[in-house]
Design a protein around this motif. Structure first.
Motif, mmCIF file in Angstrom:
data_model
loop_
_atom_site.group_PDB
_atom_site.id
_atom_site.type_symbol
_atom_site.label_atom_id
_atom_site.label_comp_id
_atom_site.label_asym_id
_atom_site.label_seq_id
_atom_site.Cartn_x
_atom_site.Cartn_y
_atom_site.Cartn_z
ATOM 1 N N GLN A 28 44.057 24.341 -9.039
ATOM 2 C CA GLN A 28 43.191 23.306 -8.490
ATOM 3 C C GLN A 28 41.734 23.749 -8.427
ATOM 4 O O GLN A 28 41.429 24.940 -8.303
ATOM 5 N N VAL A 29 40.845 22.761 -8.481
ATOM 6 C CA VAL A 29 39.425 22.955 -8.197
ATOM 7 C C VAL A 29 39.175 22.410 -6.796
ATOM 8 O O VAL A 29 39.314 21.209 -6.560
ATOM 9 N N ILE A 30 38.845 23.292 -5.868
ATOM 10 C CA ILE A 30 38.625 22.914 -4.479
ATOM 11 C C ILE A 30 37.125 22.728 -4.267
ATOM 12 O O ILE A 30 36.349 23.688 -4.340
ATOM 13 N N ASN A 31 36.716 21.500 -4.021
ATOM 14 C CA ASN A 31 35.305 21.195 -3.849
ATOM 15 C C ASN A 31 34.891 21.389 -2.388
ATOM 16 O O ASN A 31 35.518 20.843 -1.490
ATOM 17 N N VAL A 32 33.829 22.166 -2.197
ATOM 18 C CA VAL A 32 33.281 22.375 -0.855
ATOM 19 C C VAL A 32 31.793 22.080 -0.969
ATOM 20 O O VAL A 32 30.962 22.963 -1.161
ATOM 21 N N ASN A 33 31.460 20.779 -0.899
ATOM 22 C CA ASN A 33 30.098 20.378 -1.224
ATOM 23 C C ASN A 33 29.511 19.325 -0.292
ATOM 24 O O ASN A 33 28.474 18.740 -0.606
ATOM 25 N N GLY A 34 30.163 19.084 0.839
ATOM 26 C CA GLY A 34 29.626 18.129 1.784
ATOM 27 C C GLY A 34 29.632 16.695 1.303
ATOM 28 O O GLY A 34 28.971 15.829 1.882
ATOM 29 N N GLY A 35 30.375 16.429 0.235
ATOM 30 C CA GLY A 35 30.453 15.071 -0.300
ATOM 31 C C GLY A 35 29.410 14.733 -1.335
ATOM 32 O O GLY A 35 29.270 13.574 -1.717
ATOM 33 N N THR A 36 28.677 15.737 -1.826
ATOM 34 C CA THR A 36 27.682 15.469 -2.849
ATOM 35 C C THR A 36 28.322 14.973 -4.129
ATOM 36 O O THR A 36 27.814 14.064 -4.805
ATOM 37 N N VAL A 37 29.435 15.577 -4.519
ATOM 38 C CA VAL A 37 30.232 15.093 -5.648
ATOM 39 C C VAL A 37 31.601 14.736 -5.104
ATOM 40 O O VAL A 37 32.218 15.529 -4.382
ATOM 41 N N LEU A 38 32.080 13.563 -5.435
ATOM 42 C CA LEU A 38 33.324 13.067 -4.861
ATOM 43 C C LEU A 38 34.481 13.179 -5.822
ATOM 44 O O LEU A 38 34.366 12.838 -6.995
#
Length: 241
Positions: free
Chosen positions: A229-239
């Motif tokens: 998986q790619v786990i996004n930790v970006n505050g919602g900048t990219v959804l």
């Protein structure tokens, strides 16, 4: 004997925060980087469970120094965090080729060589391999850096398939805008900072501890069924991708 974690790029920023978190969880931690003085500062900050190896992971013979430091112990967690945005002239084809090769070396080859060198030592079952990517891999804007970080995503899928039957997970963490690191050294303006904060849904920049907490989850009991998986930790900048 304590569990063992190896963290590349562990002298500053995300790598240091991650190593400190893992030490707090009871791991012995080996941090790896090119600058001995930064590593020494990080070891002092992390505490007695930390040790350091000064190595340029682009160089295969220097990667062997990390293997020697592991000294045959099972590696429970490998965090491939080394990497950088490399600026430079691209006015000629030769200059462009040099910048792209340096960027791929820094962000991809370091991870490939360290992972392959430690592959026989990863704990089976129960090991975890994590690659640090970037929001730039998913939305572009970084040129060679975006391409290099995106390469980690495809390679991680191969690792997950290879390691899964052995009980080892492999995942990417993709940070958004993170302050308190050296990534933007001399390149961030007040306006650029504001624009990046405004692009989040939560109204703040990320900090290295935000990424360390994602690592805590992935290597803990709650992440044992998460791989590939790619786990996004970006505050919602990219959804959602």
């Amino acid at each position: 004997m304590a569990r063992l974690a190896v963290v590349s790029g562990g002298g500053t920023g995300i790598g240091r925060a991650t190593a400190g978190m893992l030490a707090g969880e009871g791991y012995d931690v080996i941090i790896v980087g090119r600058r001995a003085e930064k590593l020494a500062e990080a070891v002092k900050w992390i505490g007695p469970q930390a040790s350091a190896v000064t190595a340029d992971l682009v160089e295969p013979d220097q990667v062997e120094a990390v293997v020697a430091a592991v000294d045959g112990r099972p590696v429970d967690v490998l965090v491939n965090n080394a990497g950088a945005f490399i600026g430079g002239d691209e006015s000629t084809l030769a200059a462009r080729a040099a910048r792209w090769r340096a960027t791929l070396d820094s962000n991809v080859i370091t991870a490939v060589l360290l992972t392959e060198a430690l592959r026989p030592l990863l704990r089976r079952p129960g090991g975890h391999v994590i690659l640090t990517s970037s929001i730039a891999a998913q939305r572009g804007g970084g040129g060679a850096y975006s391409a290099a970080k995106a390469a980690l995503h495809g390679w991680m899928l191969d690792l997950a398939v290879q390691f899964g039957p052995e009980g080892i997970t492999a995942n990417v963490i993709s940070p958004g805008y993170i302050t308190d690191s050296e990534f933007f050294d001399g390149r961030m303006t007040e306006g650029g900072h504001r624009q990046r904060v405004d692009s989040t849904l939560v109204g703040r920049a990320g900090v290295p501890d935000d990424i360390a907490e994602a690592v805590r989850w992935l290597v803990g009991p709650g992440g044992s069924f998460v791989t590939g998986q790619v786990i996004n930790v970006n505050g919602g900048t990219v959804l959602g991708r």
